[in-house]
Design an enzyme around this catalytic site. Structure first.
Site, mmCIF file in Angstrom:
data_model
loop_
_atom_site.group_PDB
_atom_site.id
_atom_site.type_symbol
_atom_site.label_atom_id
_atom_site.label_comp_id
_atom_site.label_asym_id
_atom_site.label_seq_id
_atom_site.Cartn_x
_atom_site.Cartn_y
_atom_site.Cartn_z
ATOM 1 N N ASP A 1 1.728 -6.690 5.373
ATOM 2 C CA ASP A 1 2.108 -8.114 4.871
ATOM 3 C C ASP A 1 3.532 -8.367 4.389
ATOM 4 O OD1 ASP A 1 1.567 -10.522 3.671
ATOM 5 O OD2 ASP A 1 0.459 -9.865 1.976
ATOM 6 N N ASP B 1 7.075 -10.046 6.089
ATOM 7 C CA ASP B 1 7.874 -11.284 5.393
ATOM 8 C C ASP B 1 9.583 -10.707 5.602
ATOM 9 O OD1 ASP B 1 5.706 -12.710 4.564
ATOM 10 O OD2 ASP B 1 6.707 -13.000 2.501
ATOM 11 N N ASP C 1 8.792 3.003 2.603
ATOM 12 C CA ASP C 1 10.055 2.805 2.128
ATOM 13 C C ASP C 1 11.189 2.992 2.953
ATOM 14 O OD1 ASP C 1 9.341 5.458 1.920
ATOM 15 O OD2 ASP C 1 9.974 6.191 0.139
ATOM 16 N N TYR D 1 -6.636 -5.121 0.115
ATOM 17 C CA TYR D 1 -7.121 -6.380 0.256
ATOM 18 C C TYR D 1 -8.456 -6.694 0.531
ATOM 19 C CZ TYR D 1 -1.907 -7.716 0.359
ATOM 20 O OH TYR D 1 -0.664 -7.935 0.514
ATOM 21 N N LYS E 1 2.255 6.027 4.238
ATOM 22 C CA LYS E 1 2.912 6.774 3.031
ATOM 23 C C LYS E 1 2.188 7.996 2.941
ATOM 24 C CE LYS E 1 6.141 7.017 -0.233
ATOM 25 N NZ LYS E 1 7.632 7.254 -0.077
#
Ligand code: ATP
Length: 340
Positions: free
Chosen positions: A224, A228, A200, A123, A168
């Site tokens: 982010d 959600d 994951d 970002y 990761k």
């Protein structure tokens, strides 16, 4: 005390849920001897059309000179507006609580906080395209990782003393490798239980057993997405609030977007905005050593919990009330609140 608040209503459902939260803020002013000087600024898609900029200079100056800022969601201009504010003002800690409540259907019981690095990662927006190949640069620095790890530790110390570092690093060995190494280094000598998960596996574990998590520490993009997911597990985006905190400034906002599909219909869920307001008051209370502001935040939280349980809900959560009616009920709840 009188505090200067910069308020950006934003786009889509932003103005509606802002108005409901302002009603709650008014009830706080009546109930407690705290005063707020609320100044409205432009931000987002509408601002881009009307003012020619999604983030006008006076908005950024207004946020800078405020005691705290709060905003509704913005639409397509998110990168130029809110992402830019986070980077310009170095609001490096994005705090996103996910909590399930009695009274709203949830995928699983959860009471966790996602502590997301807020200024780096993909970002940062360093992207280019050359001859049909698009490249994005991922920035993860030791400085930013260390300071966000400190924030996660501070939250965990006040909670269940458990931090899960999400990365990761088995694939992104350099960038996530750094995040993992520095975060674990920073947390090593604390009194905390620290574990780690690949992102994951984390997205699966959040659904399978959300109750196990307390503080989740993660780089920007994973945070982010996971927030959600976590808010959906807890009962939906309409209840998800967040904070963007830096050393000098702070900005509070719902997790969700501008919800254009329901904008203007008066049915948006205002809890996300009201809970953001509660987080803002708590932050002001801590930073200004103002017990009344902390108390006001706690009263909003209690009223929210009771109202959700009692069915004061908009249609997205199975209720029948409008945004305005929920705002009014919450304000009434604050005025009539009796400590038990
Ligand atoms: P944006 O592009 O601004 O992110 P979006 O529609 O892609 O908008 P959201 O705005 O986050 O993403 O909305 C996702 C879904 O959640 C939509 O169906 C929307 O109506 C719903 N939603 C989001 N916020 C609320 C809210 N406060 N109350 C009720 N429903 C909401």
């Amino acid at each position: 005390m009188k505090y200067r608040i910069a308020w950006m209503k934003g786009d889509g459902v932003g103005p509606e849920i802002s108005d409901a939260a302002i009603e709650v803020l008014d009830s706080i002013q009546e109930r407690f001897s705290i005063k707020f000087d609320v100044i409205f600024y432009d931000l987002g898609d509408r601002s881009k059309v009307v003012r020619g900029s999604a983030l006008p200079d006076d908005t950024i100056e207004g946020i800078k000179s405020s005691d705290a800022a709060i905003k509704g969601p913005v639409g397509e201009s998110a990168f130029e507006s809110i992402v830019a504010v986070r980077q310009k003002l170095d609001l490096y800690a994005n705090i996103r609580p996910a909590r399930s409540y009695e009274g709203i259907p949830h995928v699983g019981k959860i009471d966790a906080i996602i502590v997301r690095e807020n200024t780096e990662d993909l970002y940062k927006g360093i992207e280019f395209e050359v001859q049909g190949v698009a490249t994005s640069l991922r920035i993860i620095s030791e400085k930013a990782t260390r300071r966000i790890a400190k924030v996660a530790a501070a939250y965990a110390m006040k909670r269940r003393k458990h931090v899960t570092v999400v990365h990761k690093a088995n694939v992104l060995r350099v960038s996530d490798g750094l995040f993992r190494r520095v975060a674990l280094e920073e947390l090593r000598n604390s009194d905390l239980m620290v574990d780690e998960k690949y992102v994951d596996a984390m997205s699966m574990a959040l659904i399978r057993n959300p109750e196990q998590f307390d503080v989740i520490l993660t780089p920007n993009v994973y945070g982010d997405i996971l927030s959600d997911e976590a808010s959906q597990i807890a009962g939906g985006l309409g209840f998800a609030a967040s904070a963007n905190i830096g050393d000098l400034n702070s900005l509070f906002e719902p997790v969700h977007g501008s919800a254009p599909d329901i904008a203007g219909k008066g049915v948006a869920n205002p809890y996300s905005m009201v809970m953001s307001l509660s987080m803002m008051l708590n932050h002001i209370g801590i930073y200004k050593s103002d017990r009344k502001a902390i108390q006001a935040s706690a009263v909003i939280s209690s009223v929210v919990e009771k109202s959700i349980k009692g069915g004061t809900l908009t249609p997205d959560a199975g209720g029948r009330l409008t945004t305005r009616e929920v705002g009014r009920e919450l304000a009434k709840g604050v005025r009539e609140f009796v400590q038990t």
